[in-house]
Scaffold this active site. Sequence first.
Site, PDB file in Angstrom:
ATOM      1  N   ARG A  78     -24.598 -78.656 -33.730  1.00 29.79           N
ATOM      2  CA  ARG A  78     -23.693 -79.550 -33.014  1.00 29.79           C
ATOM      3  C   ARG A  78     -23.988 -81.002 -33.373  1.00 29.79           C
ATOM      4  NH1 ARG A  78     -25.086 -79.943 -28.455  1.00 29.79           N
ATOM      5  NH2 ARG A  78     -26.778 -78.435 -28.303  1.00 29.79           N
ATOM      6  N   TYR A 206     -19.008 -75.088 -37.759  1.00 31.81           N
ATOM      7  CA  TYR A 206     -20.183 -74.581 -37.031  1.00 31.81           C
ATOM      8  C   TYR A 206     -19.788 -74.052 -35.641  1.00 31.81           C
ATOM      9  CZ  TYR A 206     -24.285 -74.423 -34.130  1.00 31.81           C
ATOM     10  OH  TYR A 206     -25.238 -73.998 -33.224  1.00 31.81           O
ATOM     11  N   LYS A 215     -18.476 -73.958 -25.954  1.00 29.74           N
ATOM     12  CA  LYS A 215     -18.912 -75.177 -25.277  1.00 29.74           C
ATOM     13  C   LYS A 215     -17.727 -76.077 -24.903  1.00 29.74           C
ATOM     14  CE  LYS A 215     -22.932 -73.612 -25.585  1.00 29.74           C
ATOM     15  NZ  LYS A 215     -24.308 -74.039 -25.642  1.00 29.74           N
ATOM     16  N   HIS A 235     -24.428 -74.354 -18.092  1.00 25.20           N
ATOM     17  CA  HIS A 235     -25.113 -73.881 -19.308  1.00 25.20           C
ATOM     18  C   HIS A 235     -26.282 -73.007 -18.870  1.00 25.20           C
ATOM     19  CE1 HIS A 235     -27.235 -75.152 -23.338  1.00 25.20           C
ATOM     20  NE2 HIS A 235     -26.526 -74.058 -23.495  1.00 25.20           N
ATOM     21  N   SER A 257     -30.424 -76.227 -24.988  1.00 25.23           N
ATOM     22  CA  SER A 257     -30.190 -75.462 -26.207  1.00 25.23           C
ATOM     23  C   SER A 257     -31.512 -75.102 -26.894  1.00 25.23           C
ATOM     24  CB  SER A 257     -29.333 -76.293 -27.167  1.00 25.23           C
ATOM     25  OG  SER A 257     -28.135 -76.649 -26.514  1.00 25.23           O
ATOM     26  N   CYS A 259     -33.930 -73.257 -25.852  1.00 24.04           N
ATOM     27  CA  CYS A 259     -35.098 -73.324 -24.959  1.00 24.04           C
ATOM     28  C   CYS A 259     -35.312 -72.027 -24.186  1.00 24.04           C
ATOM     29  CB  CYS A 259     -34.987 -74.507 -24.009  1.00 24.04           C
ATOM     30  SG  CYS A 259     -35.150 -76.085 -24.852  1.00 24.04           S
ATOM     31  N   GLY A 260     -34.705 -70.919 -24.639  1.00 22.13           N
ATOM     32  CA  GLY A 260     -35.116 -69.635 -24.092  1.00 22.13           C
ATOM     33  C   GLY A 260     -34.145 -68.880 -23.207  1.00 22.13           C
ATOM     34  N   LYS A 261     -32.842 -69.259 -23.170  1.00 19.51           N
ATOM     35  CA  LYS A 261     -31.896 -68.527 -22.315  1.00 19.51           C
ATOM     36  C   LYS A 261     -31.667 -67.110 -22.836  1.00 19.51           C
ATOM     37  CE  LYS A 261     -28.635 -71.595 -22.583  1.00 19.51           C
ATOM     38  NZ  LYS A 261     -29.446 -72.492 -23.424  1.00 19.51           N
ATOM     39  N   ASN A 263     -33.487 -65.303 -24.689  1.00 16.63           N
ATOM     40  CA  ASN A 263     -34.703 -64.508 -24.525  1.00 16.63           C
ATOM     41  C   ASN A 263     -34.908 -64.053 -23.083  1.00 16.63           C
ATOM     42  OD1 ASN A 263     -36.732 -64.399 -27.065  1.00 16.63           O
ATOM     43  ND2 ASN A 263     -35.324 -66.123 -27.223  1.00 16.63           N
ATOM     44  N   ASP A 286     -25.715 -67.644 -22.033  1.00 19.01           N
ATOM     45  CA  ASP A 286     -25.488 -69.058 -22.364  1.00 19.01           C
ATOM     46  C   ASP A 286     -24.627 -69.806 -21.341  1.00 19.01           C
ATOM     47  OD1 ASP A 286     -26.008 -71.126 -24.374  1.00 19.01           O
ATOM     48  OD2 ASP A 286     -23.868 -71.061 -24.826  1.00 19.01           O
ATOM     49  N   ARG A 375     -28.072 -68.504 -36.774  1.00 17.79           N
ATOM     50  CA  ARG A 375     -27.615 -67.777 -35.583  1.00 17.79           C
ATOM     51  C   ARG A 375     -27.069 -66.398 -35.938  1.00 17.79           C
ATOM     52  NH1 ARG A 375     -27.499 -70.754 -30.336  1.00 17.79           N
ATOM     53  NH2 ARG A 375     -28.426 -72.747 -30.908  1.00 17.79           N
ATOM     54  N   ASN A 502     -42.711 -63.578 -18.877  1.00 19.53           N
ATOM     55  CA  ASN A 502     -42.005 -64.454 -17.927  1.00 19.53           C
ATOM     56  C   ASN A 502     -41.541 -63.683 -16.686  1.00 19.53           C
ATOM     57  OD1 ASN A 502     -42.381 -66.637 -19.610  1.00 19.53           O
ATOM     58  ND2 ASN A 502     -40.419 -66.399 -20.659  1.00 19.53           N
TER      59      ASN A 502
HETATM   60  P1  GTP Z   1     -28.898 -71.820 -27.124  1.00 12.98           P
HETATM   61  O1  GTP Z   1     -28.200 -70.626 -27.658  1.00 12.98           O
HETATM   62  O2  GTP Z   1     -29.075 -72.897 -28.151  1.00 12.98           O
HETATM   63  O3  GTP Z   1     -28.285 -72.371 -25.874  1.00 12.98           O
HETATM   64  O4  GTP Z   1     -30.431 -71.433 -26.840  1.00 12.98           O
HETATM   65  P2  GTP Z   1     -31.211 -70.489 -25.811  1.00 12.98           P
HETATM   66  O5  GTP Z   1     -31.588 -71.273 -24.603  1.00 12.98           O
HETATM   67  O6  GTP Z   1     -30.503 -69.204 -25.600  1.00 12.98           O
HETATM   68  O7  GTP Z   1     -32.598 -70.252 -26.595  1.00 12.98           O
HETATM   69  P3  GTP Z   1     -33.255 -68.921 -27.183  1.00 12.98           P
HETATM   70  O8  GTP Z   1     -33.520 -67.885 -26.129  1.00 12.98           O
HETATM   71  O9  GTP Z   1     -32.458 -68.486 -28.337  1.00 12.98           O
HETATM   72  O10 GTP Z   1     -34.677 -69.470 -27.669  1.00 12.98           O
HETATM   73  C1  GTP Z   1     -34.823 -70.467 -28.623  1.00 12.98           C
HETATM   74  C2  GTP Z   1     -36.205 -70.449 -29.204  1.00 12.98           C
HETATM   75  O11 GTP Z   1     -37.189 -70.539 -28.176  1.00 12.98           O
HETATM   76  C3  GTP Z   1     -36.487 -69.183 -29.991  1.00 12.98           C
HETATM   77  O12 GTP Z   1     -37.083 -69.514 -31.217  1.00 12.98           O
HETATM   78  C4  GTP Z   1     -37.427 -68.431 -29.105  1.00 12.98           C
HETATM   79  O13 GTP Z   1     -38.299 -67.615 -29.844  1.00 12.98           O
HETATM   80  C5  GTP Z   1     -38.155 -69.521 -28.320  1.00 12.98           C
HETATM   81  N1  GTP Z   1     -38.547 -69.025 -26.971  1.00 12.98           N
HETATM   82  C6  GTP Z   1     -37.754 -68.383 -26.096  1.00 12.98           C
HETATM   83  N2  GTP Z   1     -38.425 -68.015 -24.972  1.00 12.98           N
HETATM   84  C7  GTP Z   1     -39.692 -68.461 -25.143  1.00 12.98           C
HETATM   85  C8  GTP Z   1     -40.871 -68.391 -24.329  1.00 12.98           C
HETATM   86  O14 GTP Z   1     -40.906 -67.842 -23.230  1.00 12.98           O
HETATM   87  N3  GTP Z   1     -41.993 -68.981 -24.851  1.00 12.98           N
HETATM   88  C9  GTP Z   1     -41.992 -69.601 -26.070  1.00 12.98           C
HETATM   89  N4  GTP Z   1     -43.139 -70.144 -26.491  1.00 12.98           N
HETATM   90  N5  GTP Z   1     -40.905 -69.657 -26.865  1.00 12.98           N
HETATM   91  C10 GTP Z   1     -39.768 -69.106 -26.414  1.00 12.98           C
HETATM   92  C1  SPV Z   2     -26.238 -74.522 -27.913  1.00 11.17           C
HETATM   93  O1  SPV Z   2     -26.429 -75.392 -28.784  1.00 11.17           O
HETATM   94  O2  SPV Z   2     -26.555 -74.690 -26.712  1.00 11.17           O
HETATM   95  C2  SPV Z   2     -25.656 -73.216 -28.288  1.00 11.17           C
HETATM   96  C3  SPV Z   2     -25.139 -73.059 -29.637  1.00 11.17           C
HETATM   97  O3  SPV Z   2     -25.575 -72.326 -27.461  1.00 11.17           O
HETATM   98  S1  SPV Z   2     -23.562 -73.762 -29.810  1.00 11.17           S
HETATM   99  O4  SPV Z   2     -22.558 -72.808 -29.359  1.00 11.17           O
HETATM  100  O5  SPV Z   2     -23.387 -74.041 -31.208  1.00 11.17           O
HETATM  101  O6  SPV Z   2     -23.462 -74.972 -29.030  1.00 11.17           O
HETATM  102 MN    MN Z   3     -26.237 -72.984 -25.451  1.00  8.12          MN
END
Ligand code: GTP
Ligand code: SPV
Ligand code: MN
Length: 603
Positions: A78, A206, A215, A235, A257, A259-261, A263, A286, A375, A502
Site C-alpha cells: 500500500r 497491488y 480496504k 481492521h 498490518s 502484526c499477527g491478525k 495468525n 482482517d 501474499r 497466545n
Molecule cells: P495484514 O494482513 O497486513 O493486516 O496482517 P496481519 O495482522 O494479518 O498479520 P499476520 O498474521 O499475517 O502476521 C504478520 C507477521 O507477523 C508474520 O510474519 C507472522 O509470522 C508474524 N507474527 C504473527 N503472530 C506472531 C506472534 O505471535 N509472535 C511473533 N513473534 N510474530 C508473529
Molecule cells: C494490510 O496491509 O493491512 C493488509 C493487506 O491486510 S492490504 O489488503 O493490501 O491492505
Molecule cells: Mn490488514
Amino acid sequence: MSQHTSSITSSRLEALNHWVAAVAHLTRPDHIHWCDGSEAEAAALRAQMLADGTLLELNQQTHPGCYLHRSTPSDVARVEHLTLVCTRERDDAGPNTHWLAPDEAHAKIDALFDGCMRGRTLYVIPYCMGPIDSPLSRCGVEITDSPYVVANMRIMTRMGAPALARIEREGTFVKGLHSIGELDPERRFIMHFPEELTIKSYGSGYGGTALLGKKCHALRIASWQARQEGWLAEHMLIVGVEDPRGNIHYIAAAFPSACGKTNLSMLIPPEGYRHAGWKVWTIGDDICWMHPGPDGRLYAINPEAGFFGVAPGTDHGTNPNALASIQHDTIYTNVAVTADNQPWWEGLHEGTPVTDWRGRPYDSAHGPAAHPNSRFTVAARQAPSWSPMAEHPQGVPISAIVFGGRRPSLVPLVFQARDWAHGVLVGAAMGSETTAAATGAVGVLRRDSMAMKPFCGYNYGDYFAHWLSFDRPGMKLPQMFHVNWFRKGAGGKFLWPGFGENLRVLEWIIGRCTGAAGAQDTPIGLLPRASDLHSEGLALREGALDELLAVDLDGWASEVSDIGQYLDSFGTHTPARLHAERERIAAAIERARGALPHAKVAS
Ligand code: GTP
Ligand code: SPV
Ligand code: MN
C-alpha cells in the site's frame, strides 16, 4: 465468458448501467465483460493470464490449482501518501488522512482514466461484502481492467450473479473504479469519496489498492457509513475460542498490518490445551463489521470471503492452519520458487529458493527471496479452522475486544481496560512499529489508533467519539484488552513465544469476561499476576514472565504524556471524555510513583 454486452437489462439496474456506460465513455475499453462469478469464467480468465504471463503455473502435483503472480517491483504494498480521503470539508477527513477537495480530486484522477482502457477489457465485478443473505452485508461494484483483480475478487468476496441480484433488489451499491494504468508510482492515486460512496484507484495492481472491496470499501467507505448508521467497521480479526465445556467465546482483535491478525485468527492450541478440549474457530482475519444487536451485545460479521495473507513467516511451527489452506487453489503474489516450482518464502523450513520474487536467480545479496509483503489469496473455507458461524447472517456476539501492536519495550504482554471509556483510550493510544505492508521505512514506532491509521475514512477525533457513543444504557459491551506479542529482551529477541502460545493469553482474557480469572490493579489497567496465567508446558527464559508482566511507571509516565500530545493533534474533535480518561491514568501513575519512588510495579 458470459455477457459481452455493454449493459444488463433491468430498470432497477439503471444507475449501474448508466455508470458503466459513463466509465466506458471515459476509459475507452475495447470490450466490456460483466462478471458472473462462474467457474467457466474463472477458467477462461486463468487461461488468458497464463498465456500472457500475468500468472505462472506452480507445481500442480504438490500445489494443485496454485499460481504465481509477480507484480511490478515498484508496486508491492500500500502507498499511504497516495491514498486520499476526499470530503467536501477538510475537517471531516481529519489530520489522520491525506485530503483533497472532491472536485480537484475527480479532475486529477479522471485525467488519468481518460482513454486508459484502450486495447483492454473493462470488467464489471458486482460483489457482496458479507454473507449474501445477511442484513449486515453491503454490496459494491468494481470496474477494473485487471483480470488479476477479477481473479482475486472472486476469492475475497461473494462475487458475480448473486451479488448483482442483491444490488438489483436494493438499488444501492458502492462504486469502485480501478485501472492499473501504467503501474507508474508517479501516476498513482487511491481516492475515496465517502459522501458519494465512490472509490477511484489508478496506477496500482497491488491487493490493498486494487481489490477495492477490501480496504477501500470495507474499511474507508464503510467506517464513514458505520458512523452515520451506528455501527463499527474495523481492521480486526474475529476468532471463536471453544473451551473444554464447549462454550465458544468470540473475540475481535485489532492489530496493525502484518502484526499477527491472520495468525491469531487460526491458531492451533498448545498440546496441553488440545488434550483438554480447547478449539479455535476462524471467522475472519482482517476486517470486522460490528452492529449492536437487540440484546445490546455487539454482533460481528466478516465482510470478506477469503484471506489475503502475509506469506513470510507462515510455516508448520507458526501457522499450520494457514499452511494447510494454501496447498491448493491459491494465488501467490511475489513469493520465491524452488527448483521444482513450489512456492517459497522466508520462514518456510521446507525447500530452497532458486528464483526470487522478481523472477531473478536467487542471490542472498539481492535481499530476501520472497518479498517481505508477499501474499497468498485463498478462499476462507479452505482453512481447517473455518467456522460454520462465519456464514451466519446475524454474525457472532463479541465477548472481548483486543488491541495490540509491535511494541519492543514498555507495553506488557496483556492488560485489561477498566471500562469502555478506558478501552477506547487504550485503542486510540495504540502504537506499533511500521511493517512492509506499506511502502516506506519499516520498524518505526508510530501511533496507529485501533490499527485504523491507514484505513479510517474520517477524522480520528470524530471516530473516537463514535466509539465512546456505544457506552449507553441498554448496551452489553465487550470487555477490552491490550496485548503485545512483540516485547523484546535485552538480547533483542522476542520474550514471548507467540503464535499458538497466545491462547494462554486468550484464556486469561476469556476468564476475565466470565469472572474466572484473577488480576491485579495497576495504574495502566488490570494485569494478570504470573500465577493467573496458565503456564504449564510453556518454555520461557528465566525471568521473562516477570519482565512481560511488569509495569515500568517512569516509562508509562512519558508514554501517557506523549498520548496527550497525540490526542491534542485532533484539536476540538477529540472528545473531552478521552482527555479526562488520560488525565485519570496520568494521575494514578503519579500517585504510584510518589508512593514508590523509582519503582516498577512488579507482578
Ligand atoms: P495484514 O494482513 O497486513 O493486516 O496482517 P496481519 O495482522 O494479518 O498479520 P499476520 O498474521 O499475517 O502476521 C504478520 C507477521 O507477523 C508474520 O510474519 C507472522 O509470522 C508474524 N507474527 C504473527 N503472530 C506472531 C506472534 O505471535 N509472535 C511473533 N513473534 N510474530 C508473529
Ligand atoms: C494490510 O496491509 O493491512 C493488509 C493487506 O491486510 S492490504 O489488503 O493490501 O491492505
Ligand atoms: Mn490488514
